[in-house]
Design a protein around this motif. Structure first.
Motif, mmCIF file in Angstrom:
data_model
loop_
_atom_site.group_PDB
_atom_site.id
_atom_site.type_symbol
_atom_site.label_atom_id
_atom_site.label_comp_id
_atom_site.label_asym_id
_atom_site.label_seq_id
_atom_site.Cartn_x
_atom_site.Cartn_y
_atom_site.Cartn_z
ATOM 1 N N THR B 185 0.550 -1.333 0.079
ATOM 2 C CA THR B 185 0.436 0.104 0.471
ATOM 3 C C THR B 185 0.968 1.311 0.349
ATOM 4 O O THR B 185 1.615 1.343 0.681
ATOM 5 C CB THR B 185 -0.804 -0.071 1.344
ATOM 6 N N VAL B 186 0.761 1.877 -0.888
ATOM 7 C CA VAL B 186 1.293 3.073 -1.479
ATOM 8 C C VAL B 186 0.299 4.479 -1.104
ATOM 9 O O VAL B 186 -0.449 4.425 -1.515
ATOM 10 C CB VAL B 186 2.411 3.372 -2.448
ATOM 11 N N ASP B 187 0.892 5.510 0.113
ATOM 12 C CA ASP B 187 -0.232 6.727 -0.555
ATOM 13 C C ASP B 187 0.362 8.109 -1.596
ATOM 14 O O ASP B 187 1.412 7.362 -1.705
ATOM 15 C CB ASP B 187 -0.052 7.179 1.012
ATOM 16 N N ALA B 188 -0.005 8.898 -1.603
ATOM 17 C CA ALA B 188 -0.114 9.411 -2.576
ATOM 18 C C ALA B 188 1.557 10.663 -2.600
ATOM 19 O O ALA B 188 2.152 11.073 -3.321
ATOM 20 C CB ALA B 188 -1.112 11.301 -1.992
ATOM 21 N N ASN B 189 2.336 9.718 -1.324
ATOM 22 C CA ASN B 189 3.459 10.742 -1.152
ATOM 23 C C ASN B 189 4.478 9.629 -1.146
ATOM 24 O O ASN B 189 5.307 9.822 -0.320
ATOM 25 C CB ASN B 189 3.639 11.750 0.114
ATOM 26 N N GLY B 193 2.629 1.998 3.994
ATOM 27 C CA GLY B 193 1.562 0.784 4.555
ATOM 28 C C GLY B 193 2.264 1.141 6.008
ATOM 29 O O GLY B 193 1.876 1.555 7.200
ATOM 30 N N ASP B 194 3.758 0.434 6.419
ATOM 31 C CA ASP B 194 4.339 0.223 7.419
ATOM 32 C C ASP B 194 4.785 1.311 7.623
ATOM 33 O O ASP B 194 6.043 1.158 8.311
ATOM 34 C CB ASP B 194 5.053 -1.212 7.173
ATOM 35 N N GLU B 195 4.687 2.565 7.213
ATOM 36 C CA GLU B 195 5.951 3.519 7.517
ATOM 37 C C GLU B 195 4.958 5.044 8.600
ATOM 38 O O GLU B 195 4.288 4.873 7.868
ATOM 39 C CB GLU B 195 6.057 3.606 6.354
ATOM 40 N N ALA B 196 5.687 4.670 9.416
ATOM 41 C CA ALA B 196 5.576 6.563 9.925
ATOM 42 C C ALA B 196 5.137 7.689 8.857
ATOM 43 O O ALA B 196 5.642 7.772 7.951
ATOM 44 C CB ALA B 196 6.649 7.419 10.667
ATOM 45 N N GLY B 197 3.457 8.079 8.902
ATOM 46 C CA GLY B 197 3.522 9.673 8.263
ATOM 47 C C GLY B 197 2.472 8.571 6.860
ATOM 48 O O GLY B 197 2.565 9.593 6.385
ATOM 49 N N ASP B 199 -0.380 8.346 5.180
ATOM 50 C CA ASP B 199 -2.116 8.766 5.085
ATOM 51 C C ASP B 199 -2.845 8.195 4.238
ATOM 52 O O ASP B 199 -2.923 7.759 3.074
ATOM 53 C CB ASP B 199 -1.422 10.356 4.575
ATOM 54 N N LYS B 200 -4.026 7.352 5.057
ATOM 55 C CA LYS B 200 -4.817 6.132 4.640
ATOM 56 C C LYS B 200 -5.981 6.780 4.028
ATOM 57 O O LYS B 200 -6.925 6.794 3.274
ATOM 58 C CB LYS B 200 -5.231 5.323 5.746
ATOM 59 N N THR B 201 -6.015 8.514 4.486
ATOM 60 C CA THR B 201 -6.996 9.277 3.665
ATOM 61 C C THR B 201 -6.585 9.430 1.913
ATOM 62 O O THR B 201 -7.249 9.987 0.805
ATOM 63 C CB THR B 201 -7.623 10.562 4.124
ATOM 64 N N LYS B 202 -4.866 9.380 1.423
ATOM 65 C CA LYS B 202 -4.951 9.625 0.089
ATOM 66 C C LYS B 202 -4.321 8.650 -0.198
ATOM 67 O O LYS B 202 -3.058 8.221 -0.397
ATOM 68 C CB LYS B 202 -3.860 10.849 0.094
ATOM 69 N N VAL B 203 -4.741 7.221 -0.272
ATOM 70 C CA VAL B 203 -4.031 5.891 -1.094
ATOM 71 C C VAL B 203 -3.699 5.810 -2.412
ATOM 72 O O VAL B 203 -4.766 5.961 -2.612
ATOM 73 C CB VAL B 203 -4.512 4.950 -0.586
ATOM 74 N N ALA B 204 -2.430 5.906 -3.116
ATOM 75 C CA ALA B 204 -2.699 5.808 -4.754
ATOM 76 C C ALA B 204 -2.619 4.426 -4.487
ATOM 77 O O ALA B 204 -3.252 3.942 -6.099
ATOM 78 C CB ALA B 204 -1.062 6.037 -4.621
#
Lengths: 309, 443
Positions: B185-189, B193-197, B199-204
């Motif tokens: 799971t990778v977010d927009a930044n 998913g297992d890293e600090a920071g 953002d589950k609201t902006k998942v790419a």
């Protein structure tokens, strides 16, 4: 009825070559009615009666039906899915008829007061000419969360994307509003036609008395439009209760039963789950509900009398 | 109002009246059978079988194809009107109802007479089609579940694809499978998913895709989790009378699934759209999804993304997949039962199944033909061992639950699964309530 006609219509002029009503008239009348009557009997009356009969059986399409009396109706009253379906259908009808009638009236007034262009009138019924299923498929793509055009617009405007058909809180409203969009032009045309029967001099008189557009709409247009309004409401509410195709194409009753309207539930019971008897019982009940609803509407809105005398 | 159902009804009655036209006497000479199936991908393979069958027997076979959505309505109405195909492709969710209503021919006498070898079929597939000593079909194919993953996503996450062969799962911490979907799971930044920071609201890209539907079985969606904990759908299969939906293991597994949705590792229901798995995986909105072997061609043939297959994770009780298969059934109203049996026997024989194997669209039911199909895939550079290895191990197989009223049960269950996916209900409570409703249907 004939009395009021005598007062509101120009005096009758006797036909040039007076042909008296003769004893042969009813025979001729029935002859003309025969084709329609035949179709009605074969395609509506007989199946309806058969439908009522099926509702008293446990027919499952594949085996011989067995008479079960009122069992289906008893099961139906205890079936919370049935009540849920009725509730959702009512929700649909309220949103659909409410928005559709208001918008159609507004469009009709605009057409009546601003432009009588045939082009505008034609353009406004175009959505109504597109088959329901096509509208459903097109909107399914346009409203899609990932690839939909509407969500793209929302995104540009800075709103969160919506899932419309895919969200159980929005799905039924989405379906209702899609059908409002499709039907409002046609409904507006009916209202517009009704407005043409209102004598122009009433508006002139109202204008002389200093009434604005809004007052004229409320005091002249609306009251004199009542018989047409009743017709439009009766026809569109019955039509609205029959919502099926959009649901069948877009949501299939989901998500989480949020769009399982009564018609779709009847279809599922009959053809997916093979409970034709039970489905017929629900159909019969819907039939009675619609007749009662129509009768009430006609009564409340005094459909057969007009204020125009 | 009554119009729509009644009009359909009137139509059915009208068709029934026409359907009984007399056979011409010379029909005995040249018989044409009708055979129906729903999967357009399989049509060429079975057309080839039909041609081979006609060449040897002289019996013509006319194949009709209708999509899954229309298929069963078509079969039902044609059965009512007496115009049903002689042989239909059947599914275990539908045949109990048809058999109970005497719409299918019992082929056990034919099987006995012609001494058909039932041991050549994979696992217990043949016995799925037996009810009360009557047999309603010969296995033609089978399917299992495996993981489909996006090769590039896995490489980007610096995961060695070889480790995907030995994933573990449990409902407490998710095992290495739980770790995997977090990582994928990778977010927009660009945070994983297992890293600090994160953002589950902006998942790419979500680690785990979501397919809607599945009903009470959740064949591709979730079945492998509770099954790998020792859960069983029914008191007995086939033809159980008690769905064990109140089993705490099922609730535990589904709760874990819902927790992953809440944590933002599973593609949310609202975003899944109604267009299916394909757009979701092709646009890389999800990196991995469990799917059935019948869609191998879709993933292996993708040009936009490169996909590969991995075996299902090993649960507390080992690795478990649902196995299911289709079979040809003879309709009771056929005018040519003997010729229809010849065709059914041919579909169930190596002669036809080897032809199907070459096309590599499904795994034929006969074990040797299935191996040939796997070989055809390998020749095209596709490794399908994730589907075939598990099918070879009887301990890993859980047969598709078979009961009456399957459609009704699925409708009930689907509403509950939808609510679970919308995070509107607590799985344990909702499943318990569903258990009572389903028990009412099967009563």
């Amino acid at each position: 009825m004939t009395l009021t006609v005598g007062r509101s219509s120009p005096p009758k002029i006797a036909p040039a070559r007076g042909r008296r009503r003769t004893a042969g008239d009813p025979v001729v009348a029935w002859l003309f009615l025969l084709p329609a009557l035949l179709g009605f009997t074969v395609f509506y009356l007989a199946p309806t009666i058969r439908g009522f009969w099926i509702s008293f059986t446990d027919w499952n399409l594949l085996s011989e039906p067995r008479f079960v009396g009122l069992d289906n109706y008893r099961d139906m009253l205890a079936d919370d899915k049935f009540w849920n379906a009725l509730r959702i259908t009512a929700e649909y009808v309220v949103i659909n008829i409410g928005s559709q009638t208001v918008l159609a009236l507004a469009i009709a007034v605009l057409m009546d007061r601003l432009t009588r262009s045939v082009l505008v009138r034609a353009a406004i019924v175009i959505p109504w000419l597109v088959p329901n299923v096509t509208v459903a498929i097109v909107t399914l793509f346009m409203l899609d969360h990932n690839v939909g055009f509407v969500n793209h617009i929302l995104d540009v405007l800075g709103f969160e994307p919506q899932s419309f058909y895919g969200d159980s809180d929005q799905a039924i409203a989405t379906i209702a509003l899609v059908n409002t969009w499709r039907n409002m032009g046609y409904t507006a045309l009916l209202f517009f036609a009704g407005m043409q029967m209102i004598p122009r001099n009433l508006y002139e008189a109202a204008a002389v008395d200093g009434a604005g557009e809004w007052t004229m709409f409320r005091r002249v247009t609306l009251p004199l439009l009542r018989p047409v309004t009743v017709l439009v409401l009766v026809v569109s509410i019955i039509g609205s209760f029959q919502i099926f195709d959009t649901v069948a194409v877009t949501t299939k009753g989901g998500p989480a039963d949020a769009t399982r309207v009564i018609y779709y539930y009847i279809y599922q019971k009959a053809f997916n789950e093979f409970h034709m008897g039970y489905a017929a019982a629900m159909a019969a009940t819907l039939f009675v509900i619609l007749i009662a609803l129509t009768a009430t509407q006609m009564r409340l809105l005094r459909a057969s009398s007009s204020d125009l005398r | 109002m009554m119009r729509k159902p009644i009009a359909l009804l009137a139509l059915a009655v009208a068709i029934a009246a026409c359907g009984t036209s007399a056979e011409t006497p010379e029909a005995a000479e040249k018989v044409t059978l009708t055979y129906s199936l729903w999967d357009p991908n399989q049509l060429p393979a079975y057309q080839e079988c039909a041609d081979a069958f006609t060449a040897t027997s002289g019996i013509q076979v006319k194949i009709t194809q209708q999509g899954w959505e229309d298929y069963w309505n078509g079969i039902t109405t044609s059965l009512v009107s007496g115009t049903a195909p002689d042989v239909i492709t059947n599914h275990v969710a539908y045949y109990p109802e048809l058999a109970a209503n005497n719409q299918l021919l019992d082929i056990q006498p034919f099987v006995d007479r012609d001494k058909v070898d039932l041991t050549r079929y994979t696992g217990d597939l043949a016995s799925l089609w037996v009810r009360d000593g009557k047999r309603y079909g010969l296995p033609q194919d089978w399917d299992t579940i495996a993981l489909v993953y996006n090769v590039k996503d896995v490489e980007d996450a610096k995961i060695d694809p070889a480790t995907l062969k030995d994933l573990t799962w449990n409902p407490a911490d998710g095992g290495t499978f739980g770790e995997l979907i977090k990582k994928l799971t990778v977010d927009a930044n660009g945070k994983r998913g297992d890293e600090a920071g994160f953002d589950k609201t902006k998942v790419a890209t979500y680690g785990w895709g979501l397919e809607q539907g599945g009903g009470v079985v959740g064949q591709t969606q979730w079945s492998w989790m509770p099954l790998s904990m020792g859960f069983q759908y029914l008191d007995k299969n086939p033809f159980g009378t008690d769905y064990k939906l109140d089993d705490p293991r099922l609730a535990e597994a589904i709760t874990w699934w819902q927790d992953q949705m809440k944590a933002g590792y599973v593609l949310p229901r609202e975003e899944a759209g109604r267009l299916g798995l394909e757009p979701m995986m092709q646009t890389n909105k999800a990196a991995l999804v469990p799917d059935g072997s019948w869609r191998i061609g879709t993933w292996a043939g993708s040009t936009e993304q490169k996909f590969a297959f991995a075996p299902l994770p090993r649960g507390p009780q080992g690795r478990k997949t649902i196995i299911n298969g289709l079979a040809p059934s003879i309709t009771a109203g056929t005018k040519h039962p003997d010729q229809a049996w010849e065709w059914v026997k041919f579909i169930g024989s190596p002669a036809c199944q080897d032809l199907v194997a070459k096309r590599a669209v499904v795994f034929p039911a006969i074990t040797t033909a299935a191996a040939a199909a796997a070989e055809s895939h390998r020749a095209k550079g596709v490794d399908v061992s994730a589907f075939t290895d598990i099918a070879a191990d009887p301990a890993s197989l859980s047969y598709y639950p078979i009961t009456g009223s399957a459609n009704e049960i699925n409708t009930e269950a689907q509403a509950v699964i939808d609510q679970i996916q919308e995070l509107k209900v607590v799985p344990a409570d909702a499943l318990k309530e569903l258990d009572t409703r389903v028990a009412d249907i099967l009563k």
